[in-house]
Design a protein around this motif. Structure first.
Motif, short mmCIF file in Angstrom:
data_model
loop_
_atom_site.label_atom_id
_atom_site.label_comp_id
_atom_site.label_asym_id
_atom_site.label_seq_id
_atom_site.Cartn_x
_atom_site.Cartn_y
_atom_site.Cartn_z
N LEU A 50 0.82 -1.21 0.00
CA LEU A 50 0.00 0.00 0.00
C LEU A 50 0.86 1.26 0.00
O LEU A 50 0.53 2.25 -0.66
N GLY A 51 1.96 1.22 0.71
CA GLY A 51 2.83 2.38 0.79
C GLY A 51 3.45 2.75 -0.54
O GLY A 51 3.76 3.93 -0.79
N ALA A 52 3.60 1.75 -1.40
CA ALA A 52 4.17 1.99 -2.73
C ALA A 52 3.08 2.25 -3.77
O ALA A 52 3.39 2.39 -4.96
N GLY A 53 1.82 2.28 -3.33
CA GLY A 53 0.74 2.60 -4.25
C GLY A 53 -0.04 1.42 -4.79
O GLY A 53 -0.87 1.58 -5.68
N ASP A 54 0.21 0.22 -4.27
CA ASP A 54 -0.55 -0.95 -4.73
C ASP A 54 -1.97 -0.92 -4.17
O ASP A 54 -2.22 -0.40 -3.09
N LEU A 55 -2.89 -1.53 -4.91
CA LEU A 55 -4.25 -1.77 -4.42
C LEU A 55 -4.77 -3.04 -5.09
O LEU A 55 -5.74 -3.05 -5.83
N GLY A 56 -4.08 -4.14 -4.83
CA GLY A 56 -4.36 -5.40 -5.50
C GLY A 56 -3.36 -5.63 -6.61
O GLY A 56 -2.71 -4.70 -7.11
N LEU A 57 -3.22 -6.91 -7.02
CA LEU A 57 -2.19 -7.28 -7.98
C LEU A 57 -2.72 -8.12 -9.13
O LEU A 57 -1.95 -8.51 -10.01
N GLY A 58 -4.02 -8.41 -9.16
CA GLY A 58 -4.55 -9.38 -10.11
C GLY A 58 -4.35 -9.04 -11.56
O GLY A 58 -4.21 -9.94 -12.40
N ALA A 59 -4.31 -7.76 -11.90
CA ALA A 59 -4.18 -7.35 -13.31
C ALA A 59 -2.86 -6.65 -13.59
O ALA A 59 -2.70 -6.06 -14.67
N VAL A 60 -1.94 -6.70 -12.65
CA VAL A 60 -0.70 -5.93 -12.78
C VAL A 60 0.38 -6.79 -13.45
O VAL A 60 0.81 -7.80 -12.89
N PRO A 61 0.83 -6.42 -14.64
CA PRO A 61 1.85 -7.19 -15.33
C PRO A 61 3.15 -7.28 -14.52
O PRO A 61 3.58 -6.32 -13.88
N GLY A 62 3.75 -8.47 -14.54
CA GLY A 62 5.01 -8.68 -13.86
C GLY A 62 4.88 -9.00 -12.38
O GLY A 62 5.88 -9.27 -11.72
N ARG A 63 3.65 -9.00 -11.85
CA ARG A 63 3.44 -9.25 -10.41
C ARG A 63 2.66 -10.55 -10.18
O ARG A 63 2.08 -10.75 -9.12
N GLU A 64 2.70 -11.43 -11.19
CA GLU A 64 1.90 -12.65 -11.12
C GLU A 64 2.29 -13.53 -9.93
O GLU A 64 1.43 -14.10 -9.25
N MET A 106 -8.61 -8.75 -5.99
CA MET A 106 -8.43 -7.35 -6.36
C MET A 106 -7.58 -7.20 -7.62
O MET A 106 -6.54 -7.84 -7.77
N ALA A 107 -8.03 -6.32 -8.52
CA ALA A 107 -7.37 -6.16 -9.81
C ALA A 107 -6.09 -5.34 -9.72
O ALA A 107 -5.06 -5.70 -10.29
N GLY A 108 -6.15 -4.21 -9.02
CA GLY A 108 -4.99 -3.34 -8.93
C GLY A 108 -5.09 -2.10 -9.80
O GLY A 108 -6.06 -1.89 -10.52
N ARG A 109 -4.05 -1.29 -9.74
CA ARG A 109 -4.03 0.02 -10.38
C ARG A 109 -3.21 0.04 -11.67
O ARG A 109 -2.29 -0.78 -11.86
N LEU A 110 -3.52 1.01 -12.52
CA LEU A 110 -2.71 1.28 -13.69
C LEU A 110 -1.33 1.76 -13.24
O LEU A 110 -1.20 2.43 -12.22
N PRO A 111 -0.29 1.43 -14.01
CA PRO A 111 1.04 1.97 -13.68
C PRO A 111 1.03 3.49 -13.67
O PRO A 111 0.34 4.12 -14.47
N ILE A 112 1.80 4.08 -12.77
CA ILE A 112 1.87 5.54 -12.68
C ILE A 112 2.34 6.12 -14.01
O ILE A 112 3.32 5.64 -14.61
N GLY A 113 1.63 7.13 -14.49
CA GLY A 113 2.02 7.79 -15.72
C GLY A 113 1.49 7.15 -16.98
O GLY A 113 1.69 7.68 -18.08
N SER A 114 0.81 6.01 -16.85
CA SER A 114 0.28 5.32 -18.03
C SER A 114 -1.11 5.83 -18.36
O SER A 114 -1.79 6.43 -17.52
N HIS A 115 -1.53 5.61 -19.59
CA HIS A 115 -2.88 5.94 -20.02
C HIS A 115 -3.70 4.65 -20.09
O HIS A 115 -3.21 3.62 -20.57
N ARG A 116 -4.94 4.73 -19.64
CA ARG A 116 -5.79 3.54 -19.52
C ARG A 116 -5.86 2.75 -20.83
O ARG A 116 -5.71 1.54 -20.86
N MET A 117 -6.08 3.44 -21.93
CA MET A 117 -6.24 2.75 -23.21
C MET A 117 -4.95 2.05 -23.66
O MET A 117 -5.00 1.03 -24.33
#
Length: 265
Positions: free
Chosen positions: A69-83, A108-119
């Motif tokens: 959480l301190g590093a900005g995570d909110l779940g990891l299910g959809a985060v590439p490289g964190r499988e 939990m799916a997780g967040r978009l990488p910082i600075g990335s665009h959703r599309m």
């Protein structure tokens, strides 16, 4: 037409008590027969078991660990490289779920990488999420546990959360195609992202595995001033034949439950 059953989300309610085992006792004292929680992993598992056994409350739902959480995570299910970390977190959630006889885990799916665009990242993150959900479905099915995915609105609550609308979530459930992967419908998030609640509830009811409620826009109790008519929504759920618990994910207030139970008899 049976009245709805309500459970206390003890991540929101009774938050004046520091430990989740204490909140279980408080929920039982308030008349709840069931509780749910997001992350109770800092609580001693044996104490949680003792509280569940002493109160007789059912533990309806827990979340997978959020990551860092301190590093900005909110779940990891959809985060590439964190499988690998997702699978480790799933193991932890499964340990708690089995010990507490909990039959639903929010993956939990997780967040978009910082600075990335959703599309730009949507396709890759969706592919990772589907892969992880397929893995989780097989693991959870051996224990009779349902995995849930929850859209969290990106307009107010979390602009970077990957899974943010009911249609996106339903499409992913369809892709996975496993009987034990379903939607978690938090009415608060669905209203903010899409509205059209009546049609969406009817359309997606066959794949809804859990329901949560709060008034919009301030996440207060359902009978407080706001956008939603919960008397209508509760009646809709009853007519649809919803059999599960409704999680009270509100900041405060329990008197409305007594009013509902009185009027539903």
């Amino acid at each position: 037409m049976a009245p709805l059953k309500f459970c206390a989300n003890i991540s929101w309610l009774f938050s004046e008590l520091p430990d989740f085992s204490q909140r279980m006792y408080a929920a039982a004292s308030a008349g709840f027969q069931a509780v749910e929680a997001a992350w109770l992993y800092e609580s001693d598992l044996q104490e949680l078991q003792k509280a569940r056994e002493a109160t007789g409350v059912e533990v309806v739902l827990i979340n997978t660990p959020p990551g860092d959480l301190g590093a900005g995570d909110l779940g990891l299910g959809a985060v590439p490289g964190r499988e690998a970390e997702f699978r480790q977190g799933l193991d932890v959630a499964l340990k708690y779920a089995k010990a507490l006889d909990c039959k639903r885990i929010h993956l939990m799916a997780g967040r978009l990488p910082i600075g990335s665009h959703r599309m730009e990242v949507a396709k890759e993150m969706e592919a990772v999420f589907v892969q992880n959900l397929n893995y989780a479905a097989d693991i959870l099915s051996k224990e009779g546990i349902t995995g849930l995915i929850e859209p969290i609105n990106s307009r107010i609550t979390d602009p970077r959360y990957f899974l943010d609308c009911p249609h996106q979530a339903a499409g992913i459930v369809e892709q996975v195609g496993k009987h034990n992967i379903k939607l978690q419908m938090d009415v608060f998030h669905w209203q903010i992202m899409d509205g059209n609640l009546t049609q969406n509830m009817h359309k997606y009811f066959p794949i809804i595995g859990h329901v949560q409620i709060a008034q919009v826009p301030h996440r207060n109790e359902p009978d407080s001033p706001g956008e939603l008519s919960y008397s209508y929504l509760f009646t809709t759920l009853e007519k649809l034949g919803y059999q599960g618990y409704v999680g009270c994910s509100t900041k405060e207030g329990l008197d409305w439950i007594k009013d509902y139970c009185t009027h539903s008899k």
